[in-house]
Scaffold this motif. Structure first.
Motif, PDB file in Angstrom:
ATOM      1  N   GLU A 124      -3.179  -0.037   9.583  1.00  0.00           N
ATOM      2  CA  GLU A 124      -1.851   0.085   8.957  1.00  0.00           C
ATOM      3  C   GLU A 124      -1.966   0.475   7.495  1.00  0.00           C
ATOM      4  OE1 GLU A 124       1.415  -2.754   9.506  1.00  0.00           O
ATOM      5  OE2 GLU A 124       0.153  -3.705  11.030  1.00  0.00           O
ATOM      6  N   HIS A 125      -2.932  -0.100   6.796  1.00  0.00           N
ATOM      7  CA  HIS A 125      -3.130   0.259   5.382  1.00  0.00           C
ATOM      8  C   HIS A 125      -3.484   1.737   5.255  1.00  0.00           C
ATOM      9  CE1 HIS A 125      -2.865  -3.580   3.213  1.00  0.00           C
ATOM     10  NE2 HIS A 125      -3.450  -4.147   4.251  1.00  0.00           N
ATOM     11  N   LEU A 126      -4.373   2.221   6.121  1.00  0.00           N
ATOM     12  CA  LEU A 126      -4.732   3.640   6.078  1.00  0.00           C
ATOM     13  C   LEU A 126      -3.522   4.519   6.365  1.00  0.00           C
ATOM     14  CD1 LEU A 126      -8.161   3.577   7.970  1.00  0.00           C
ATOM     15  CD2 LEU A 126      -7.766   3.492   5.493  1.00  0.00           C
ATOM     16  N   ASP A 127      -2.730   4.120   7.347  1.00  0.00           N
ATOM     17  CA  ASP A 127      -1.529   4.890   7.685  1.00  0.00           C
ATOM     18  C   ASP A 127      -0.511   4.876   6.545  1.00  0.00           C
ATOM     19  OD1 ASP A 127      -2.646   5.417  10.150  1.00  0.00           O
ATOM     20  OD2 ASP A 127      -1.503   3.863  11.213  1.00  0.00           O
ATOM     21  N   ALA A 128      -0.530   3.802   5.744  1.00  0.00           N
ATOM     22  CA  ALA A 128       0.410   3.679   4.627  1.00  0.00           C
ATOM     23  C   ALA A 128      -0.067   4.402   3.376  1.00  0.00           C
ATOM     24  CB  ALA A 128       0.650   2.204   4.312  1.00  0.00           C
ATOM     25  N   THR A 164       0.827  -1.204   0.000  1.00  0.00           N
ATOM     26  CA  THR A 164       0.000   0.000   0.000  1.00  0.00           C
ATOM     27  C   THR A 164       0.864   1.259   0.000  1.00  0.00           C
ATOM     28  OG1 THR A 164      -1.889  -1.092   1.052  1.00  0.00           O
ATOM     29  CG2 THR A 164      -1.701   1.284   1.357  1.00  0.00           C
ATOM     30  N   ARG A 165       1.920   1.244   0.796  1.00  0.00           N
ATOM     31  CA  ARG A 165       2.825   2.404   0.821  1.00  0.00           C
ATOM     32  C   ARG A 165       3.429   2.650  -0.557  1.00  0.00           C
ATOM     33  NH1 ARG A 165       7.945   3.560   0.944  1.00  0.00           N
ATOM     34  NH2 ARG A 165       8.592   1.371   0.913  1.00  0.00           N
ATOM     35  N   ARG A 166       3.890   1.585  -1.206  1.00  0.00           N
ATOM     36  CA  ARG A 166       4.488   1.736  -2.540  1.00  0.00           C
ATOM     37  C   ARG A 166       3.434   2.138  -3.576  1.00  0.00           C
ATOM     38  NH1 ARG A 166       8.964  -3.138  -3.215  1.00  0.00           N
ATOM     39  NH2 ARG A 166       9.746  -3.124  -1.064  1.00  0.00           N
ATOM     40  N   ALA A 167       2.240   1.565  -3.446  1.00  0.00           N
ATOM     41  CA  ALA A 167       1.178   1.893  -4.396  1.00  0.00           C
ATOM     42  C   ALA A 167       0.802   3.366  -4.302  1.00  0.00           C
ATOM     43  CB  ALA A 167      -0.040   1.014  -4.133  1.00  0.00           C
TER      44      ALA A 167
END
Length: 280
Positions: free
Chosen positions: A245-249, A158-161
């Motif tokens: 974590e996904h939201l934070d990323a 998710t961070r990379r996306a």
């Protein structure tokens, strides 16, 4: 970004596991979107039934397979649903798996051609999202869709996306969850969902390797570390922490696929998770 408010959390279920009653109850729990998995057919009758049974929840496809459904057919369905149900339908489209089609060739060119045809049929960029895992297709999603709906991913993906999509585009990853505080049981159920299918499909395995996982991690049903990364198992607080974590990323929305034992009702777990996430 899509003009449709998908909420921060939704649910992902295969089309055969969805009906109007499930959709109504999920709506009442406070989830923002029902994602229809399992490559629904282009008539999208299942989406019609879910929309007709509910008042405000968004219904999205995750995803219509470009190989199986002509763009013109799904465009006609998009317009029918959008006209009847006040902009509550979000069209998710994607290329599917090379193993599933003998005609699978030039996937990137096929995606571009399909989006061109949706353009020609008047499906707005704001009304569609693209299944995307790798950088090239994520960048395409940034330019040709409202955003991306990645499947079988981790918060690191998710961070990379988000870096590839940039700001202003919807990022709505799917996350598998098992609500079981026993690590062995939770991991076993997660592995049964992931290993038999997804770890044998090269678009997913290639994506995992981009994230640093090795062939040894992917082989033989997946290492414990890989399964733990792909399936959030534990109590409600543990599951909610992974979703956050996904939201934070950089995610805007997370599509929760709650895994249960065969025959077990999914709604109690979704209710518990909704309460933990503060949706009600």
């Amino acid at each position: 970004m899509t003009e449709i408010d998908v909420g921060r959390f939704g649910i992902w279920r295969r089309d055969a596991e969805l009906d109007g009653e499930v959709a109504r109850k999920v709506e009442g729990l406070g989830y923002g979107t029902v994602w229809i998995g399992g490559s629904p057919d282009g008539e999208l009758d299942i989406a019609e039934r879910l929309l007709a049974a509910t008042d405000h929840i968004v219904v999205a496809t995750g995803i219509v397979n470009m190989w199986a459904t002509p763009a013109e057919q799904v465009a006609a369905s998009y317009h029918r649903l959008n006209d009847r149900h006040g902009g509550r339908f979000l069209l998710g489209v994607g290329i599917g798996h090379p193993e599933a089609s003998r005609e699978y060739r030039s996937p990137y060119g096929t995606i571009v051609d399909y989006l061109d045809r949706l353009d020609a049929e008047g499906v707005p960029v704001s009304g569609r999202v693209l299944a995307a895992l790798g950088p090239k297709v994520l960048r395409l999603a940034a330019g040709r869709a409202a955003g991306a709906h990645p499947y079988l991913v981790t918060p690191e993906h998710t961070r990379r996306a988000r870096a590839e999509l940039g700001d202003g585009r919807l990022l709505a990853p799917e996350q598998k969850v098992v609500l079981d505080a026993d690590p062995a049981r939770g991991r076993a159920l997660g592995r049964s969902s992931v290993a038999g299918t997804y770890l044998k499909l090269r678009n997913y395995t290639a994506n995992l390797k981009r994230l640093g996982w090795t062939g040894d991690d992917i082989a033989d049903g997946g290492s414990d570390a890989l399964i733990d990364a792909l399936v959030a198992h534990g109590g409600p607080a543990t599951a909610a922490a992974r979703l956050t974590e996904h939201l934070d990323a950089g995610a805007d929305h997370v599509a929760v696929q709650l895994l249960t034992a065969p025959g077990e009702d999914v709604l109690p777990g979704l209710r518990t998770l909704a309460e933990t996430l503060g949706l009600r």
